[in-house]
Write a protein that holds these residues in place. Sequence first.
Motif, mmCIF file in Angstrom:
data_model
loop_
_atom_site.group_PDB
_atom_site.id
_atom_site.type_symbol
_atom_site.label_atom_id
_atom_site.label_comp_id
_atom_site.label_asym_id
_atom_site.label_seq_id
_atom_site.Cartn_x
_atom_site.Cartn_y
_atom_site.Cartn_z
ATOM 1 N N VAL A 1 0.865 -1.179 0.000
ATOM 2 C CA VAL A 1 0.000 0.000 0.000
ATOM 3 C C VAL A 1 0.902 1.228 0.000
ATOM 4 O O VAL A 1 1.701 1.424 0.915
ATOM 5 C CB VAL A 1 -0.929 0.041 1.228
ATOM 6 C CG1 VAL A 1 -1.791 1.301 1.188
ATOM 7 C CG2 VAL A 1 -1.801 -1.201 1.292
ATOM 8 N N GLY A 2 0.801 2.052 -1.024
ATOM 9 C CA GLY A 2 1.685 3.198 -1.148
ATOM 10 C C GLY A 2 1.432 4.271 -0.109
ATOM 11 O O GLY A 2 0.288 4.563 0.242
ATOM 12 N N ALA A 3 2.507 4.861 0.377
ATOM 13 C CA ALA A 3 2.394 5.918 1.386
ATOM 14 C C ALA A 3 1.677 7.143 0.852
ATOM 15 O O ALA A 3 1.086 7.914 1.612
ATOM 16 C CB ALA A 3 3.784 6.311 1.881
ATOM 17 N N THR A 4 1.712 7.330 -0.458
ATOM 18 C CA THR A 4 1.020 8.469 -1.059
ATOM 19 C C THR A 4 -0.488 8.252 -1.095
ATOM 20 O O THR A 4 -1.234 9.132 -1.522
ATOM 21 C CB THR A 4 1.538 8.719 -2.488
ATOM 22 O OG1 THR A 4 1.452 7.503 -3.239
ATOM 23 C CG2 THR A 4 2.986 9.177 -2.456
ATOM 24 N N LYS A 5 -0.943 7.085 -0.652
ATOM 25 C CA LYS A 5 -2.376 6.770 -0.566
ATOM 26 C C LYS A 5 -2.799 6.583 0.897
ATOM 27 O O LYS A 5 -3.668 5.777 1.211
ATOM 28 C CB LYS A 5 -2.690 5.489 -1.355
ATOM 29 C CG LYS A 5 -2.177 5.465 -2.787
ATOM 30 C CD LYS A 5 -2.924 6.418 -3.681
ATOM 31 C CE LYS A 5 -2.609 6.212 -5.151
ATOM 32 N NZ LYS A 5 -1.195 6.366 -5.531
ATOM 33 N N ALA A 6 -2.164 7.329 1.807
ATOM 34 C CA ALA A 6 -2.383 7.121 3.241
ATOM 35 C C ALA A 6 -3.843 7.272 3.640
ATOM 36 O O ALA A 6 -4.316 6.594 4.563
ATOM 37 C CB ALA A 6 -1.515 8.105 4.046
ATOM 38 N N GLU A 7 -4.592 8.124 2.938
ATOM 39 C CA GLU A 7 -5.988 8.358 3.298
ATOM 40 C C GLU A 7 -6.861 7.123 3.059
ATOM 41 O O GLU A 7 -7.980 7.032 3.567
ATOM 42 C CB GLU A 7 -6.552 9.555 2.516
ATOM 43 C CG GLU A 7 -6.658 9.363 1.017
ATOM 44 C CD GLU A 7 -5.397 9.726 0.239
ATOM 45 O OE1 GLU A 7 -5.507 9.971 -0.973
ATOM 46 O OE2 GLU A 7 -4.301 9.761 0.864
ATOM 47 N N TYR A 8 -6.336 6.158 2.295
ATOM 48 C CA TYR A 8 -7.087 4.930 2.035
ATOM 49 C C TYR A 8 -6.854 3.866 3.112
ATOM 50 O O TYR A 8 -7.539 2.850 3.133
ATOM 51 C CB TYR A 8 -6.674 4.334 0.679
ATOM 52 C CG TYR A 8 -7.041 5.177 -0.514
ATOM 53 C CD1 TYR A 8 -8.243 4.968 -1.202
ATOM 54 C CD2 TYR A 8 -6.181 6.162 -0.997
ATOM 55 C CE1 TYR A 8 -8.573 5.716 -2.312
ATOM 56 C CE2 TYR A 8 -6.504 6.927 -2.112
ATOM 57 C CZ TYR A 8 -7.704 6.701 -2.764
ATOM 58 O OH TYR A 8 -8.023 7.452 -3.861
ATOM 59 N N LEU A 9 -5.887 4.081 3.966
ATOM 60 C CA LEU A 9 -5.463 3.040 4.898
ATOM 61 C C LEU A 9 -6.545 2.640 5.894
ATOM 62 O O LEU A 9 -6.610 1.477 6.306
ATOM 63 C CB LEU A 9 -4.196 3.473 5.642
ATOM 64 C CG LEU A 9 -2.903 3.308 4.839
ATOM 65 C CD1 LEU A 9 -1.771 4.097 5.483
ATOM 66 C CD2 LEU A 9 -2.515 1.843 4.720
ATOM 67 N N SER A 10 -7.387 3.565 6.300
ATOM 68 C CA SER A 10 -8.461 3.228 7.245
ATOM 69 C C SER A 10 -9.382 2.173 6.655
ATOM 70 O O SER A 10 -9.733 1.193 7.326
ATOM 71 C CB SER A 10 -9.258 4.476 7.627
ATOM 72 O OG SER A 10 -8.467 5.363 8.377
ATOM 73 N N ASP A 11 -9.770 2.356 5.395
ATOM 74 C CA ASP A 11 -10.625 1.370 4.735
ATOM 75 C C ASP A 11 -9.900 0.046 4.537
ATOM 76 O O ASP A 11 -10.496 -1.032 4.670
ATOM 77 C CB ASP A 11 -11.103 1.896 3.382
ATOM 78 C CG ASP A 11 -12.205 2.946 3.517
ATOM 79 O OD1 ASP A 11 -12.776 3.045 4.617
ATOM 80 O OD2 ASP A 11 -12.479 3.650 2.531
ATOM 81 N N ILE A 12 -8.609 0.122 4.219
ATOM 82 C CA ILE A 12 -7.823 -1.100 4.026
ATOM 83 C C ILE A 12 -7.744 -1.896 5.323
ATOM 84 O O ILE A 12 -7.899 -3.125 5.330
ATOM 85 C CB ILE A 12 -6.422 -0.749 3.494
ATOM 86 C CG1 ILE A 12 -6.529 -0.279 2.038
ATOM 87 C CG2 ILE A 12 -5.463 -1.930 3.612
ATOM 88 C CD1 ILE A 12 -5.265 0.315 1.466
#
Length: 272
Positions: A187-198
């Motif tokens: 999971v790319g760090a530039t997509k941090a806002e997606y991590l909660s859903d992940i």
Amino acid sequence: MTTQQLTHQIQLKKSFLCIGLDVDLHKIPPHLLATEDPIFEFNKAIIDATHDLCVSYKPNTAFYEAYGIKGWLSLQKTINYLNEKHPEIFTIADAKRGDIGNTSSMYAKAFFEDLDFDSVTVAPYMGKDSVEPFLAFENKHTILLALTSNEGAFDFQTKKIDHKEVYKHVLETSKTWKNSEKLMYVVGATKAEYLSDIRKIVPDSFLLVPGVGAQGGSLSEVCKFGMNQQVGLLINSSRGIIYASNGTDFVEKARAEALKMQGEMAAILDKQ
């Protein structure tokens, strides 16, 4: 290596740093080019200077394959050195493989048996029978590309099918595969806002997170949304550490950058 052993190393070193060994002969210190094996000498120097500050090393195999058989031999010498000198360190072959089942079995044998890496990155596009051969190996891990840090990730990974993003379909489907407990995810760090859903889908899995540093990802944001009770993160930095200098002081500069990241991680862990 088991995930419990990896977690123990994270706690022991107060670090969840993964250092990418992406060796480009045009970027390494020129004085190393006179050695018999410049790639291995560079890697050895980086490893000797940073092994106490990180829990993982990740050679991207493209940087070795580009130099033909000599590059492959350098990769083999590098993994042999790591396994002999630092068997406690988690090793990742960043190869992004994935093919029909019998071909995937051979890729898995190459990285898990011949080279003896702890893990390999795999593309999920061809589905279950292209990934399960990797999952058949005991105490080895398959790191599935889920949501990558590059701009092109938006071409497919975030598109919706049946009102759900493709990367979520990948995560959910992968959990149904045989030996899925051996899966980790990129999971790319530039997509941090997606991590909660992940994390709602894979709460307990390790996430390999590239993109902190040179690509602009935020360590604090990744930890805020992606860390679980066992930490569950491997934060990769490549260029920001190994190419901190291309002079004779490259070892000292690389260690300084790794120490800076380890210090930030220790501070985060102390607050847990």
